[in-house]
Write an enzyme that holds these catalytic residues in place. Structure first.
Site, PDB file in Angstrom:
ATOM      1  N   ASN A 199       3.635  44.439 -40.649  1.00 56.73           N
ATOM      2  CA  ASN A 199       4.540  43.477 -40.007  1.00 56.73           C
ATOM      3  C   ASN A 199       4.883  44.057 -38.641  1.00 56.73           C
ATOM      4  O   ASN A 199       5.718  44.950 -38.535  1.00 56.73           O
ATOM      5  CB  ASN A 199       5.804  43.297 -40.865  1.00 56.73           C
ATOM      6  CG  ASN A 199       6.849  42.440 -40.170  1.00 56.73           C
ATOM      7  OD1 ASN A 199       6.566  41.771 -39.169  1.00 56.73           O
ATOM      8  ND2 ASN A 199       8.070  42.457 -40.702  1.00 56.73           N
ATOM      9  N   TRP A 200       4.213  43.549 -37.630  1.00 58.19           N
ATOM     10  CA  TRP A 200       4.420  44.099 -36.278  1.00 58.19           C
ATOM     11  C   TRP A 200       5.782  43.753 -35.706  1.00 58.19           C
ATOM     12  O   TRP A 200       6.206  44.322 -34.709  1.00 58.19           O
ATOM     13  CB  TRP A 200       3.326  43.590 -35.331  1.00 58.19           C
ATOM     14  CG  TRP A 200       1.989  44.213 -35.532  1.00 58.19           C
ATOM     15  CD1 TRP A 200       1.671  45.240 -36.388  1.00 58.19           C
ATOM     16  CD2 TRP A 200       0.764  43.871 -34.841  1.00 58.19           C
ATOM     17  NE1 TRP A 200       0.334  45.544 -36.275  1.00 58.19           N
ATOM     18  CE2 TRP A 200      -0.243  44.727 -35.334  1.00 58.19           C
ATOM     19  CE3 TRP A 200       0.437  42.925 -33.873  1.00 58.19           C
ATOM     20  CZ2 TRP A 200      -1.564  44.672 -34.880  1.00 58.19           C
ATOM     21  CZ3 TRP A 200      -0.882  42.855 -33.420  1.00 58.19           C
ATOM     22  CH2 TRP A 200      -1.873  43.724 -33.918  1.00 58.19           C
ATOM     23  N   LYS A 201       6.432  42.750 -36.296  1.00 58.51           N
ATOM     24  CA  LYS A 201       7.692  42.232 -35.745  1.00 58.51           C
ATOM     25  C   LYS A 201       7.460  41.816 -34.282  1.00 58.51           C
ATOM     26  O   LYS A 201       6.345  41.438 -33.935  1.00 58.51           O
ATOM     27  CB  LYS A 201       8.803  43.267 -35.909  1.00 58.51           C
ATOM     28  CG  LYS A 201       8.899  43.748 -37.370  1.00 58.51           C
ATOM     29  CD  LYS A 201      10.162  44.478 -37.694  1.00 58.51           C
ATOM     30  CE  LYS A 201      10.173  44.867 -39.163  1.00 58.51           C
ATOM     31  NZ  LYS A 201      11.408  45.544 -39.571  1.00 58.51           N
ATOM     32  N   HIS A 204      11.843  37.032 -44.230  1.00 60.98           N
ATOM     33  CA  HIS A 204      12.151  38.435 -43.921  1.00 60.98           C
ATOM     34  C   HIS A 204      13.648  38.538 -43.673  1.00 60.98           C
ATOM     35  O   HIS A 204      14.256  37.615 -43.132  1.00 60.98           O
ATOM     36  CB  HIS A 204      11.361  38.899 -42.689  1.00 60.98           C
ATOM     37  CG  HIS A 204      11.448  40.395 -42.491  1.00 60.98           C
ATOM     38  ND1 HIS A 204      12.532  40.982 -41.897  1.00 60.98           N
ATOM     39  CD2 HIS A 204      10.603  41.391 -42.836  1.00 60.98           C
ATOM     40  CE1 HIS A 204      12.341  42.306 -41.882  1.00 60.98           C
ATOM     41  NE2 HIS A 204      11.183  42.573 -42.451  1.00 60.98           N
ATOM     42  N   GLU A 207      15.318  39.923 -41.533  1.00 62.94           N
ATOM     43  CA  GLU A 207      15.721  39.715 -40.136  1.00 62.94           C
ATOM     44  C   GLU A 207      15.847  38.227 -39.826  1.00 62.94           C
ATOM     45  O   GLU A 207      16.681  37.826 -39.009  1.00 62.94           O
ATOM     46  CB  GLU A 207      14.733  40.427 -39.196  1.00 62.94           C
ATOM     47  CG  GLU A 207      14.921  41.948 -39.278  1.00 62.94           C
ATOM     48  CD  GLU A 207      13.687  42.778 -38.956  1.00 62.94           C
ATOM     49  OE1 GLU A 207      12.703  42.224 -38.429  1.00 62.94           O
ATOM     50  OE2 GLU A 207      13.721  43.986 -39.250  1.00 62.94           O
ATOM     51  N   GLU A 263      12.292  44.165 -50.047  1.00 60.78           N
ATOM     52  CA  GLU A 263      12.700  44.966 -48.909  1.00 60.78           C
ATOM     53  C   GLU A 263      14.211  45.154 -48.934  1.00 60.78           C
ATOM     54  O   GLU A 263      14.955  44.260 -48.507  1.00 60.78           O
ATOM     55  CB  GLU A 263      12.313  44.267 -47.598  1.00 60.78           C
ATOM     56  CG  GLU A 263      10.832  44.046 -47.434  1.00 60.78           C
ATOM     57  CD  GLU A 263      10.441  44.010 -45.962  1.00 60.78           C
ATOM     58  OE1 GLU A 263       9.488  44.701 -45.593  1.00 60.78           O
ATOM     59  OE2 GLU A 263      11.106  43.321 -45.170  1.00 60.78           O
ATOM     60  N   GLY A 279      13.913  49.420 -41.035  1.00 70.75           N
ATOM     61  CA  GLY A 279      14.032  49.916 -39.674  1.00 70.75           C
ATOM     62  C   GLY A 279      15.095  51.004 -39.516  1.00 70.75           C
ATOM     63  O   GLY A 279      15.473  51.351 -38.411  1.00 70.75           O
TER      64      GLY A 279
HETATM   65  C1  3PY Z   1      10.156  47.709 -42.476  1.00 68.92           C
HETATM   66  O1  3PY Z   1       9.225  48.463 -42.742  1.00 68.92           O
HETATM   67  O2  3PY Z   1      11.248  48.144 -42.125  1.00 68.92           O
HETATM   68  C2  3PY Z   1       9.998  46.259 -42.604  1.00 68.92           C
HETATM   69  O3  3PY Z   1      10.928  45.514 -42.427  1.00 68.92           O
HETATM   70  C3  3PY Z   1       8.676  45.714 -42.938  1.00 68.92           C
HETATM   71  O4  3PY Z   1       8.695  44.327 -42.992  1.00 68.92           O
END
Ligand code: 3PY
Length: 250
Positions: A10-12, A97, A99, A168, A174
């Protein structure tokens, strides 16, 4: 035969044409020779999906989006439809997600509608669930993730075996904090049991762990019985790290 694990990046909101090309080329180079230990995908910002299509077509790495509209088409300024994702060869779309739940007000119902829309077009939704730190500390982890997954199950019905679930924990996203393998496994087992109540094939559903999974902690997380892969944030922006996570998915 045992299903392969899935390692999805997930490159965001990161990347550029130049950086993406260098990253993807380094990944493909690193994969040459051996049969990859896991299925792989990269989820990029929408403007780069055409680039990923041209770089990854015919390679062992699939690609996808980080979101998709719950609507089919029409007057929805700024939205991207699943038909558009299909045109650019996307196999996956992340939905819900944390976020997006946190900063864009996405509810369980919206997330479920997005998952449904993706499935109907043959794009696999990666449905994210997870509790905040306050919820964990209040002992609500299980109730929160079950409520989130229940919304998807309720909406997609028997198609539930075609989704991917990503657990998650929000406090591990993050932040560099990772759930211990045991903490993650405990939640994955809850999700598997919930799937088992909805389908006779609960093991067909990949349940990914996400939240600061990296090259150093991937092997112990991926060794857990109900962790079927990873959704990788920061470490998916580094070819060597991503490939090491893939290699540890045996
Ligand atoms: C993370 O690795 O922090 C993520 O949110 C992956 O989606």
């Amino acid at each position: 035969t045992k299903m392969k694990k899935l390692i999805a990046g997930n490159w965001k909101m990161n990347g550029s044409l130049a950086a993406n090309e260098a990253l993807v080329k380094a990944m493909l180079e690193g994969l040459q020779g051996a049969e990859p230990a896991a299925d792989m995908a990269l989820c990029a910002p929408a403007p780069y999906l055409a680039q990923l299509q041209s770089l990854l077509q015919g390679s062992p790495i699939a690609w996808g989006a980080q979101d998709v509209s719950a609507h089919e088409q029409g007057a929805y300024t700024g939205e991207v439809s699943v038909a558009m994702l299909k045109e650019f060869g996307c196999r996956y779309a992340i939905v819900g997600h944390s976020e997006r739940r946190q900063y864009h007000g996405e509810t369980d119902e919206v997330v479920a509608a997005k998952a449904q829309r993706a499935l109907a077009a043959g794009v696999t939704p990666i449905v994210c669930v997870g509790e905040t730190l306050a919820q964990r500390e209040a002992g609500e982890t299980e109730a929160v993730v079950k409520r989130q997954l229940a919304a998807a199950i309720h909406t997609v019905g028997h198609c539930i075996t075609e989704i991917v679930v990503a657990y998650e924990p929000v406090w591990a996203i993050g932040t560099g904090k990772t759930a211990t393998p045991e903490m993650a496994q405990a939640v994955h087992a809850v999700l598997r049991a919930q799937l088992a109540a909805a389908t006779t094939h609960p093991k067909r559903v990949h349940i990914l762990y996400g939240g600061s999974m990296n090259a150093a902690n991937a092997a112990s997380l991926l060794a857990q019985p109900d962790i079927d892969g990873g959704l990788i944030g920061g470490a998916s922006l580094k070819a060597a790290d991503f490939l090491q996570i893939v290699a540890s998915a045996r």
